[in-house]
Design a protein around this motif. Structure first.
Motif, PDB file in Angstrom:
ATOM      1  N   ASP A  16       0.803  -1.150   0.144  1.00  0.00           N
ATOM      2  CA  ASP A  16       0.133  -0.004   0.009  1.00  0.00           C
ATOM      3  C   ASP A  16       0.877   1.242  -0.071  1.00  0.00           C
ATOM      4  OD1 ASP A  16      -2.246  -1.299  -0.174  1.00  0.00           O
ATOM      5  OD2 ASP A  16      -2.723  -1.269   1.918  1.00  0.00           O
ATOM      6  N   GLU A  20       3.642   4.490  -6.641  1.00  0.00           N
ATOM      7  CA  GLU A  20       2.642   4.072  -7.662  1.00  0.00           C
ATOM      8  C   GLU A  20       3.352   3.406  -8.975  1.00  0.00           C
ATOM      9  OE1 GLU A  20      -0.545   4.495  -7.459  1.00  0.00           O
ATOM     10  OE2 GLU A  20      -0.336   4.971  -5.688  1.00  0.00           O
ATOM     11  N   ILE A  40      -5.485  -9.916 -20.430  1.00  0.00           N
ATOM     12  CA  ILE A  40      -5.212 -10.690 -19.138  1.00  0.00           C
ATOM     13  C   ILE A  40      -4.206 -10.054 -18.576  1.00  0.00           C
ATOM     14  CG2 ILE A  40      -4.393 -12.910 -18.471  1.00  0.00           C
ATOM     15  CD1 ILE A  40      -5.730 -14.048 -21.015  1.00  0.00           C
ATOM     16  N   ASN A  43      -5.654  -7.044 -16.688  1.00  0.00           N
ATOM     17  CA  ASN A  43      -6.630  -7.484 -15.613  1.00  0.00           C
ATOM     18  C   ASN A  43      -5.559  -7.856 -14.155  1.00  0.00           C
ATOM     19  OD1 ASN A  43      -9.099  -8.791 -14.251  1.00  0.00           O
ATOM     20  ND2 ASN A  43      -7.624 -10.579 -14.196  1.00  0.00           N
ATOM     21  N   LEU A  46      -4.164  -4.443 -12.872  1.00  0.00           N
ATOM     22  CA  LEU A  46      -5.209  -3.788 -11.851  1.00  0.00           C
ATOM     23  C   LEU A  46      -5.281  -4.456 -10.732  1.00  0.00           C
ATOM     24  CD1 LEU A  46      -7.287  -3.124 -15.113  1.00  0.00           C
ATOM     25  CD2 LEU A  46      -6.330  -1.273 -13.605  1.00  0.00           C
ATOM     26  N   SER A  47      -5.367  -5.791 -10.882  1.00  0.00           N
ATOM     27  CA  SER A  47      -5.813  -6.462  -9.433  1.00  0.00           C
ATOM     28  C   SER A  47      -4.573  -6.587  -8.471  1.00  0.00           C
ATOM     29  CB  SER A  47      -6.279  -7.762  -9.564  1.00  0.00           C
ATOM     30  OG  SER A  47      -5.208  -8.644 -10.304  1.00  0.00           O
ATOM     31  N   GLU A  48      -3.375  -6.046  -9.058  1.00  0.00           N
ATOM     32  CA  GLU A  48      -1.952  -5.820  -8.074  1.00  0.00           C
ATOM     33  C   GLU A  48      -2.126  -4.432  -7.976  1.00  0.00           C
ATOM     34  OE1 GLU A  48       0.399  -7.918  -6.604  1.00  0.00           O
ATOM     35  OE2 GLU A  48      -1.487  -9.151  -7.038  1.00  0.00           O
ATOM     36  N   GLY A  49      -3.133  -3.698  -7.959  1.00  0.00           N
ATOM     37  CA  GLY A  49      -3.033  -2.038  -7.861  1.00  0.00           C
ATOM     38  C   GLY A  49      -2.302  -1.006  -8.836  1.00  0.00           C
ATOM     39  N   VAL A 118     -13.108 -17.225 -18.603  1.00  0.00           N
ATOM     40  CA  VAL A 118     -12.468 -16.000 -19.238  1.00  0.00           C
ATOM     41  C   VAL A 118     -13.388 -15.391 -20.076  1.00  0.00           C
ATOM     42  CG1 VAL A 118     -10.587 -14.841 -20.378  1.00  0.00           C
ATOM     43  CG2 VAL A 118     -10.055 -16.781 -18.620  1.00  0.00           C
ATOM     44  N   PRO A 119     -13.796 -13.953 -19.823  1.00  0.00           N
ATOM     45  CA  PRO A 119     -14.944 -13.512 -20.885  1.00  0.00           C
ATOM     46  C   PRO A 119     -14.515 -13.236 -22.161  1.00  0.00           C
ATOM     47  CG  PRO A 119     -14.135 -11.854 -18.871  1.00  0.00           C
ATOM     48  CD  PRO A 119     -13.447 -13.162 -18.640  1.00  0.00           C
ATOM     49  N   GLU A 123     -16.995  -8.078 -22.867  1.00  0.00           N
ATOM     50  CA  GLU A 123     -17.339  -8.117 -21.369  1.00  0.00           C
ATOM     51  C   GLU A 123     -15.630  -7.905 -20.652  1.00  0.00           C
ATOM     52  OE1 GLU A 123     -18.910 -11.824 -19.933  1.00  0.00           O
ATOM     53  OE2 GLU A 123     -18.394 -11.395 -17.635  1.00  0.00           O
ATOM     54  N   PHE A 124     -14.977  -8.366 -21.336  1.00  0.00           N
ATOM     55  CA  PHE A 124     -13.576  -8.099 -20.648  1.00  0.00           C
ATOM     56  C   PHE A 124     -13.201  -6.800 -20.522  1.00  0.00           C
ATOM     57  CE2 PHE A 124      -9.728 -11.213 -20.153  1.00  0.00           C
ATOM     58  CZ  PHE A 124      -9.418 -10.519 -19.259  1.00  0.00           C
ATOM     59  N   MET A 127     -15.132  -4.971 -17.763  1.00  0.00           N
ATOM     60  CA  MET A 127     -14.649  -5.249 -16.504  1.00  0.00           C
ATOM     61  C   MET A 127     -13.279  -4.623 -16.333  1.00  0.00           C
ATOM     62  SD  MET A 127     -13.483  -9.161 -15.047  1.00  0.00           S
ATOM     63  CE  MET A 127     -12.086  -9.452 -16.131  1.00  0.00           C
ATOM     64  N   ASP A 130     -14.143  -1.106 -15.349  1.00  0.00           N
ATOM     65  CA  ASP A 130     -14.606  -1.005 -14.089  1.00  0.00           C
ATOM     66  C   ASP A 130     -13.636  -1.348 -13.057  1.00  0.00           C
ATOM     67  OD1 ASP A 130     -17.242  -1.010 -15.074  1.00  0.00           O
ATOM     68  OD2 ASP A 130     -17.707  -3.017 -14.622  1.00  0.00           O
ATOM     69  N   MET A 131     -12.486  -1.728 -13.390  1.00  0.00           N
ATOM     70  CA  MET A 131     -11.343  -1.707 -12.468  1.00  0.00           C
ATOM     71  C   MET A 131     -10.327  -0.609 -12.607  1.00  0.00           C
ATOM     72  SD  MET A 131     -10.374  -5.870 -13.291  1.00  0.00           S
ATOM     73  CE  MET A 131      -9.366  -6.256 -11.891  1.00  0.00           C
TER      74      MET A 131
END
Lengths: 177, 104
Positions: A16, A20, A40, A43, A46-49, A118-119, A123-124, A127, A130-131
């Motif tokens: 955290d 950045e 991929i 994705n 993004l999920s790793e910030g 996997v979309p 849709e991907f 997503m 949104d992330m």
């Protein structure tokens, strides 16, 4: 025994307070199998910030063009890594040119991707939006293809020229696909 | 692998601090784990954590962000608000589960 171990309580480092990190993907291809790598990886980032920008150029425009993004195709032609299912034997290149072969290969690849939950591309893209991913369209490609922002996915921020892209990718890691 | 005391419970953790035994977790432990990473649990957080727990019990693996959104019904944007920056890992940590193994 327990008292010494209690002192070892470990709290994961979720980074955290890390500096950045930014990654820019450049999507220049409109083949189905060339669309997925950026999606991929974005994705995962993004999920790793990690902050993510994606710049679409040339055939990559098909990934954000609402008229084409559902219809990306996969061709066996030019892909010498195509094997018979469950085997290491290569499929002869000539077969890829037979009528219907691209549709068949596309169907098979889409099925394999869907089996992994996997979309599909539209849709991907939603997503990733949104992330927090930001999408940019290449000015020269837009002009060349006669497109407008109305032809594109709503999540596209803007149409920008290469100078603006170079500016916004300052300090980013850049991945060209 | 070591043992930690979380909210008065002795639990097994891996080298990063993630719990390794599904049944050693309860909501008291979850609240304490969340507190350790600066998250104050609300009903919205619990909806996510309860889904992760029950999905893991059925599937044997930790749900990814996409699965929590599509199957668990919690929108992706909300997950980033509830568990800032790294929702997949933070949700798993609070739920006492391993990090998700899937890519998407």
């Amino acid at each position: 025994m327990t008292t010494t171990e209690e002192a070892t309580t470990v709290i994961p480092d979720f980074g955290d307070d890390d500096e950045e990190r930014k990654i820019c993907f450049i999507c220049s291809k409109g083949n189905l199998d060339m669309a997925y790598p950026a999606l991929i990886m974005a994705n995962g980032a993004l999920s790793e910030g990690v902050e993510v920008d994606i710049f679409f150029t040339f055939w990559g425009m098909d990934m954000i063009n609402k008229g084409t993004w559902e219809k990306l195709q996969f061709s066996m032609l030019g892909n010498t890594a195509m094997h018979m299912p469950g085997s290491t034997k290569h499929i002869p290149q000539g077969l890829g040119g037979l009528p219907g072969m691209t549709a068949f290969a596309t169907h098979m690849l889409k099925k394999q991707i869907a089996d992994l939950e996997v979309p599909e591309v539209p849709e991907f893209m939603q997503m990733l939006h949104d992330m927090g991913a930001r999408f940019w369209a290449c000015k020269m490609s837009v002009d060349m293809m006669g497109l407008t922002k109305d032809d594109m996915f709503d999540g596209v921020e803007d149409i920008i020229n290469v100078n603006e892209f170079i500016e916004l990718s300052n300090g980013s890691q850049v991945i060209f696909i | 692998m070591s043992v930690a005391t979380i909210a008065g419970h002795e639990v097994q953790i891996d080298e990063e601090g993630f719990m390794t035994v599904y049944d050693e977790w309860d909501e008291e432990v979850g609240t304490a784990l969340a507190g350790q990473i600066g998250i104050e649990m609300t009903e919205a957080h619990w909806k996510v954590i309860r889904f992760l727990r029950s999905d893991f019990a059925e599937q044997g693996q930790t749900a990814t962000i996409r699965r929590v959104a599509t199957v668990g019904g919690v929108p992706t944007k909300e997950l980033f608000t509830l568990f800032p920056k790294k929702p997949a890992k933070k949700m798993a940590y609070v739920a006492g589960l391993p990090k998700p193994a899937g890519c998407v």
